[in-house]
Motif scaffolding. Structure first.
Motif, PDB file in Angstrom:
ATOM      1  N   CYS A 253       0.795  -1.251   0.261  1.00  0.00           N
ATOM      2  CA  CYS A 253       0.341  -0.032  -0.028  1.00  0.00           C
ATOM      3  C   CYS A 253       0.870   1.328   0.094  1.00  0.00           C
ATOM      4  CB  CYS A 253      -0.853   0.140   0.704  1.00  0.00           C
ATOM      5  SG  CYS A 253      -2.216  -0.740   0.776  1.00  0.00           S
ATOM      6  N   VAL A 259     -10.334   4.472  -1.453  1.00  0.00           N
ATOM      7  CA  VAL A 259     -11.408   3.182  -1.942  1.00  0.00           C
ATOM      8  C   VAL A 259     -11.511   3.588  -3.406  1.00  0.00           C
ATOM      9  CG1 VAL A 259     -13.909   2.385  -1.824  1.00  0.00           C
ATOM     10  CG2 VAL A 259     -12.808   2.867  -0.118  1.00  0.00           C
ATOM     11  N   CYS A 267      -2.359  -4.596  -1.640  1.00  0.00           N
ATOM     12  CA  CYS A 267      -2.821  -3.301  -1.064  1.00  0.00           C
ATOM     13  C   CYS A 267      -4.343  -3.504  -1.209  1.00  0.00           C
ATOM     14  CB  CYS A 267      -2.659  -2.820  -1.386  1.00  0.00           C
ATOM     15  SG  CYS A 267      -3.331  -0.943   0.025  1.00  0.00           S
ATOM     16  N   ALA A 268      -5.458  -3.531  -2.975  1.00  0.00           N
ATOM     17  CA  ALA A 268      -6.348  -3.710  -3.196  1.00  0.00           C
ATOM     18  C   ALA A 268      -7.196  -4.388  -2.552  1.00  0.00           C
ATOM     19  CB  ALA A 268      -6.666  -3.781  -4.555  1.00  0.00           C
ATOM     20  N   GLU A 271      -7.221  -4.319   2.282  1.00  0.00           N
ATOM     21  CA  GLU A 271      -7.941  -2.734   1.745  1.00  0.00           C
ATOM     22  C   GLU A 271      -9.350  -3.553   1.263  1.00  0.00           C
ATOM     23  OE1 GLU A 271      -7.474  -0.622   4.311  1.00  0.00           O
ATOM     24  OE2 GLU A 271      -5.077  -1.397   4.109  1.00  0.00           O
ATOM     25  N   GLY A 272      -9.625  -4.128   0.550  1.00  0.00           N
ATOM     26  CA  GLY A 272     -10.518  -4.731  -0.382  1.00  0.00           C
ATOM     27  C   GLY A 272     -11.425  -5.538   0.079  1.00  0.00           C
ATOM     28  N   ASN A 275     -13.114  -4.147   3.445  1.00  0.00           N
ATOM     29  CA  ASN A 275     -14.056  -3.385   2.982  1.00  0.00           C
ATOM     30  C   ASN A 275     -15.242  -3.476   2.967  1.00  0.00           C
ATOM     31  OD1 ASN A 275     -13.441  -0.469   3.026  1.00  0.00           O
ATOM     32  ND2 ASN A 275     -12.710  -0.420   1.590  1.00  0.00           N
ATOM     33  N   GLU A 312      -9.557  -1.097  -5.265  1.00  0.00           N
ATOM     34  CA  GLU A 312     -10.043  -1.480  -3.375  1.00  0.00           C
ATOM     35  C   GLU A 312     -11.669  -1.218  -3.399  1.00  0.00           C
ATOM     36  OE1 GLU A 312      -8.894   1.327   0.080  1.00  0.00           O
ATOM     37  OE2 GLU A 312      -6.855   1.327  -0.103  1.00  0.00           O
TER      38      GLU A 312
END
Length: 377
Positions: A253, A259, A267-268, A271-272, A275, A312
């Motif tokens: 990241c 987002v 990272c996506a 973090e995704g 989320n 993300e």
């Protein structure tokens, strides 16, 4: 693709030792012939304190201060019988309305009060600092000479502790859908459960992250507690770490990530997924910042963001829809099993490599889902 063995677990996990059986004492048989049987003594009625626990705190989602019931949190009845000292007499959890019914078998109590914990014993808690932090508590006024059932009405946490009780209450929504089959957070454990710990104070200025390289606690700044989405999002990182039994995908990241903008594949993914957990628990597809501003996982009007699986929002929206597709009645259990067994560095590995290994589809409706969110393989 990382294939995890179910045993052994890392040293930090603890399991309860098996209880040992005490030796049986010998019994003496007595004749009762011709003896009258005395009537059994009537058990004393319990002494109970009843009421409701609530907290008042700002809500980023509602964009105002709200009063909510504190649900699923531990209560403890403390009191003194006769001339005895004050001790913990019973414990339980608040209901979905924040109600409690705290009872002692004693016919009367010289003094009594109910103490509330910002968390649930053995499952989650909110503390005031990383090292030897104290768990937040609140309590009713002390009652004297109590017998029978006494209603205390509503106890509302409104001071500098209220944010801790909001965090603990929001986590109860997550715990309710954890789908572990046990009292623990994941299917990896049935006892000695991994405990989710938050660090928060009403004055803390740094936060909004999962402390992967230190305590494995979720660290929240003072305003982070305003957003239920931030609370669950950061717990989502902890949950992925717990499902992976202490492993976590390598971080790529940038210092600031978004987002709705491309960053990097791992990272996506992480973090995704966090989320997606927040959206799954709270029933939507959006990230709500502490100031109440909203970033949807799907652009207004539909479609998807640029960046494919490096973004993300695309990953989060795709995961939520896949979890609904995979599970009967919308449950996510098969994906939890997949995550426990296989480690994925990024969404592509999850979708193309590990879903087939878990006998989950990658074509048809599954392919349509990821492509509708801008991810093409």
């Amino acid at each position: 693709m990382k294939l995890f063995s179910r045993t052994p677990r890392r040293a930090a996990r603890r399991h309860l030792a098996a209880a040992t059986l005490a030796g049986l004492a010998g019994s003496v048989l007595l004749s009762t012939t011709g003896l009258a049987t005395a009537p059994a003594a009537k058990a004393a009625d319990p002494t109970c304190l009843t009421g409701t626990l609530k907290y008042t705190f700002a809500s980023a989602e509602a964009k105002t201060t709200v009063t909510q019931p504190a649900r699923g949190l531990t209560w403890e009845l403390w009191g003194a019988t006769g001339s005895g000292s004050v001790a913990k007499l019973s414990t339980g959890t608040t209901s979905s309305t924040g109600a409690y019914n705290a009872c002692s078998a004693s016919a009367s109590l010289g003094s009594a009060y109910v103490r509330f914990v910002a968390g649930r014993t053995g499952a989650w808690k909110v503390v005031n600092k990383e090292s030897n932090g104290t768990t937040y508590t609140a309590q009713t006024a002390t009652q004297t000479n109590v017998s029978g059932s006494k209603a205390l009405g509503t106890t509302t946490v409104t001071d500098s502790r209220a944010g801790a009780f909001k965090i603990a209450d929001v986590v109860s929504d997550f715990y309710a859908v954890r789908d572990s089959g046990t009292a623990c957070w994941t299917r990896l454990q049935s006892s000695g459960c991994e405990q989710l710990t938050y660090v928060w104070t009403s004055t803390r200025t740094n936060g909004g992250y999962f402390d992967l390289d230190g305590t494995n606690f979720v660290i929240l700044a003072k305003d982070d507690a305003k957003s239920a989405h931030i609370i669950v999002h950061e717990a989502g990182h902890w949950f992925q770490w717990a499902l992976y039994s202490g492993w976590f995908p390598p971080s790529d990241c940038p210092s600031t990530h978004y987002v709705d903008k491309a960053s990097a594949v791992s990272c996506a993914w992480t973090e995704g997924l966090a989320n997606a957990v927040a959206g799954w628990v709270l029933g939507d597809k959006r990230y709500v910042r502490a100031d109440g501003s909203v970033v949807p996982y799907v652009p207004a009007g539909g479609g998807y963001y640029s960046g494919g699986d490096k973004t993300e929002g695309n990953v989060a929206a795709a995961l939520i829809d896949l979890w609904r597709l995979d599970g009967p009645n919308g449950t996510w259990g098969v994906n939890l099993d997949l995550t426990i067994k296989y480690g994925s560095d990024h969404f592509k590995e999850y979708f193309l490599t590990n879903r087939p290994r878990a006998s989950l589809p990658v074509d048809g409706a599954a392919r349509d889902i990821i492509e509708s969110h801008g991810i093409f393989y």
